[in-house]
Design a protein around this motif. Structure first.
Motif, mmCIF file in Angstrom:
data_model
loop_
_atom_site.group_PDB
_atom_site.id
_atom_site.type_symbol
_atom_site.label_atom_id
_atom_site.label_comp_id
_atom_site.label_asym_id
_atom_site.label_seq_id
_atom_site.Cartn_x
_atom_site.Cartn_y
_atom_site.Cartn_z
ATOM 1 N N VAL A 188 0.840 -1.205 0.000
ATOM 2 C CA VAL A 188 0.000 0.000 0.000
ATOM 3 C C VAL A 188 0.872 1.250 0.000
ATOM 4 N N LEU A 189 1.891 1.269 0.855
ATOM 5 C CA LEU A 189 2.767 2.436 0.932
ATOM 6 C C LEU A 189 3.582 2.612 -0.345
ATOM 7 N N ASP A 190 4.008 1.518 -0.944
ATOM 8 C CA ASP A 190 4.726 1.610 -2.219
ATOM 9 C C ASP A 190 3.849 2.259 -3.286
ATOM 10 N N PHE A 191 2.574 1.897 -3.298
ATOM 11 C CA PHE A 191 1.627 2.460 -4.266
ATOM 12 C C PHE A 191 1.514 3.976 -4.095
ATOM 13 N N TYR A 192 1.283 4.424 -2.858
ATOM 14 C CA TYR A 192 1.123 5.860 -2.632
ATOM 15 C C TYR A 192 2.441 6.616 -2.814
ATOM 16 N N LYS A 193 3.555 5.955 -2.556
ATOM 17 C CA LYS A 193 4.837 6.606 -2.791
ATOM 18 C C LYS A 193 5.029 6.867 -4.279
ATOM 19 N N ARG A 194 4.609 5.930 -5.120
ATOM 20 C CA ARG A 194 4.703 6.133 -6.570
ATOM 21 C C ARG A 194 3.814 7.288 -7.012
ATOM 22 N N LYS A 195 2.654 7.428 -6.380
ATOM 23 C CA LYS A 195 1.702 8.449 -6.801
ATOM 24 C C LYS A 195 2.023 9.831 -6.239
ATOM 25 N N LEU A 196 2.544 9.883 -5.016
ATOM 26 C CA LEU A 196 2.743 11.168 -4.346
ATOM 27 C C LEU A 196 4.181 11.654 -4.374
ATOM 28 N N GLY A 197 5.127 10.761 -4.630
ATOM 29 C CA GLY A 197 6.523 11.169 -4.726
ATOM 30 C C GLY A 197 7.035 11.807 -3.450
ATOM 31 N N LYS A 198 7.617 12.994 -3.570
ATOM 32 C CA LYS A 198 8.237 13.662 -2.420
ATOM 33 C C LYS A 198 7.225 14.127 -1.383
ATOM 34 N N ASP A 199 5.929 14.134 -1.729
ATOM 35 C CA ASP A 199 4.914 14.557 -0.764
ATOM 36 C C ASP A 199 4.576 13.468 0.251
ATOM 37 N N LEU A 200 5.124 12.269 0.067
ATOM 38 C CA LEU A 200 4.982 11.200 1.054
ATOM 39 C C LEU A 200 6.374 10.802 1.520
ATOM 40 N N GLU A 201 6.652 11.034 2.802
ATOM 41 C CA GLU A 201 7.959 10.701 3.362
ATOM 42 C C GLU A 201 7.813 9.497 4.283
ATOM 43 N N LEU A 202 8.503 8.405 3.950
ATOM 44 C CA LEU A 202 8.467 7.185 4.748
ATOM 45 C C LEU A 202 9.679 7.168 5.672
ATOM 46 N N ILE A 203 9.434 7.050 6.970
ATOM 47 C CA ILE A 203 10.492 7.161 7.969
ATOM 48 C C ILE A 203 10.549 5.874 8.782
ATOM 49 N N VAL A 204 11.650 5.142 8.672
ATOM 50 C CA VAL A 204 11.838 3.932 9.471
ATOM 51 C C VAL A 204 12.119 4.358 10.907
ATOM 52 N N TRP A 205 11.299 3.863 11.839
ATOM 53 C CA TRP A 205 11.319 4.395 13.196
ATOM 54 C C TRP A 205 11.634 3.315 14.220
ATOM 55 N N SER A 206 12.510 3.642 15.161
ATOM 56 C CA SER A 206 12.786 2.778 16.307
ATOM 57 C C SER A 206 13.064 3.662 17.510
ATOM 58 N N ASP A 207 12.258 3.535 18.557
ATOM 59 C CA ASP A 207 12.570 4.221 19.809
ATOM 60 C C ASP A 207 13.763 3.571 20.484
ATOM 61 N N LEU A 208 13.813 2.256 20.392
ATOM 62 C CA LEU A 208 14.871 1.482 21.021
ATOM 63 C C LEU A 208 15.668 0.768 19.931
ATOM 64 N N PRO A 209 16.969 0.569 20.126
ATOM 65 C CA PRO A 209 17.794 -0.037 19.070
ATOM 66 C C PRO A 209 17.381 -1.474 18.778
ATOM 67 N N VAL A 210 17.408 -1.831 17.497
ATOM 68 C CA VAL A 210 17.050 -3.183 17.090
ATOM 69 C C VAL A 210 17.792 -3.520 15.802
#
Length: 330
Positions: free
Chosen positions: A23-45
């Motif tokens: 789903v996110l890949d689809f919207y990333k293709r459509k919105l480009g720079k207007d969708l920023e995907l941020i890999v998030w970790s509060d704790l290291p993993v």
């Protein structure tokens, strides 16, 4: 919901891509720079352990993660956008004439030096048609089938809860429902203020997908709010969504057995709000009462961590579910 219909920029914080990657890949293709995907970790993993309940501590920490990434989003948005809003996937902003920026600017013009516009959060009920979903092309938003629940049928804490739109450069400390401190107005010793707005110009629908376990038979519905706008909104959203799907491989992406998984996830979330890992949540044990994932206490409270294995079995018959509505008083 097709949130990209409202324009602007979108920040999505990711912990586990297993269910939503396509789903996110689809919207990333459509919105480009207007969708920023941020890999998030509060704790290291380690990357290979990301999302693993046994090995990734982030999978068991919810409240701290939410507070942290909301403020991260606020800082990223400064100097990039005028307004930000932190919504759940079942929150739906509704603006007069279906123009969200215009509604926000109109309210701001009437209120000088504000950092937040706090609006009504209207609980709704709508039918679930997940069984018919096989591919994204089968999706119908079904907004016209939504019904607003009357205030006297809504549990008190949900009845008084609000959501807000925020000027990112003016807020300092906040969460999804409350503001705790704003920045100082330049050249003055007082903070930016907030305004409560209650009216048709701007509000949010809380489009909770109710299971039969969560609905009282005598729930009453709001008959004073004209919801015909939902028909127009649904038509606009479907047209936009179909245009994005056209000639895109995502239209045929196999989502089955999506309905079964979605129902199970919803049941898990609702039980987690009531019973975390088989432990009934109370104020005394200092576990987060309203957490929808993880259910361990906030790190900032220095509460003792309670770790227990997932114990939910046959949820349809044994779960102690959260209830958003109350029985009508006779």
């Amino acid at each position: 919901m097709d949130y990209s219909r409202i324009g602007g920029r979108f920040f999505v914080f990711l912990i586990n891509l297993t269910k939503v990657g396509a789903v996110l890949d689809f919207y990333k293709r459509k919105l480009g720079k207007d969708l920023e995907l941020i890999v998030w970790s509060d704790l290291p993993v380690r990357e290979r352990d990301r999302g693993d309940y046994e090995k990734d501590p982030n999978s068991r920490v919810f409240r701290h993660a939410a507070i942290a990434f909301m403020h991260d989003c606020m800082l990223r948005a400064r100097s990039n956008v005028k307004w930000i809003a932190n919504f759940d996937l079942d929150d739906f902003p509704v603006a007069e004439r279906l123009n969200l920026p215009e509604a926000l600017d109109s309210i701001e013009k009437e209120n000088k030096n504000i950092a937040e516009i706090i609006v009504d959060w209207k609980l709704t009920r709508q039918k679930i048609h997940w069984e018919s979903l096989r591919t994204p092309a089968d999706i119908r938003f079904m907004l016209s089938a939504s019904r607003l629940i009357a205030d006297d049928s809504i549990r008190y804490d949900y009845r008084i809860s609000k959501k807000m739109f925020t000027r990112p450069e003016r807020v300092a400390i906040f969460d999804m429902h409350n503001v705790y401190r704003n920045e100082l107005i330049p050249g003055q010793k007082k903070q930016y203020e907030h305004v409560y707005y209650s009216g048709r110009k701007l509000f949010l629908l809380h489009m909770r997908r109710f299971q039969r376990h969560l609905v009282n038979d005598d729930t009453r519905f709001n008959t004073t709010v004209n919801t015909r706008f939902l028909v127009t909104l649904n038509r606009s959203m479907m047209n936009n969504f179909k245009k994005r799907l056209q000639y895109d491989e995502f239209a045929a992406h196999q989502m089955s057995p999506w309905a079964t998984e979605a129902t199970e996830i919803l049941r898990n979330l609702e039980q987690c709000r009531k019973e975390a890992f088989g432990v009934l949540l109370t104020d005394e044990n200092r576990m987060c009462q309203q957490s929808s994932g993880g259910c361990e206490p906030m790190l900032m409270t220095r509460s003792k961590f309670i770790r227990a294995p997932i114990s939910w079995v046959d949820l349809a018959h044994t779960a102690n579910f959260n209830n958003y509505t109350v029985s009508r008083k006779h």
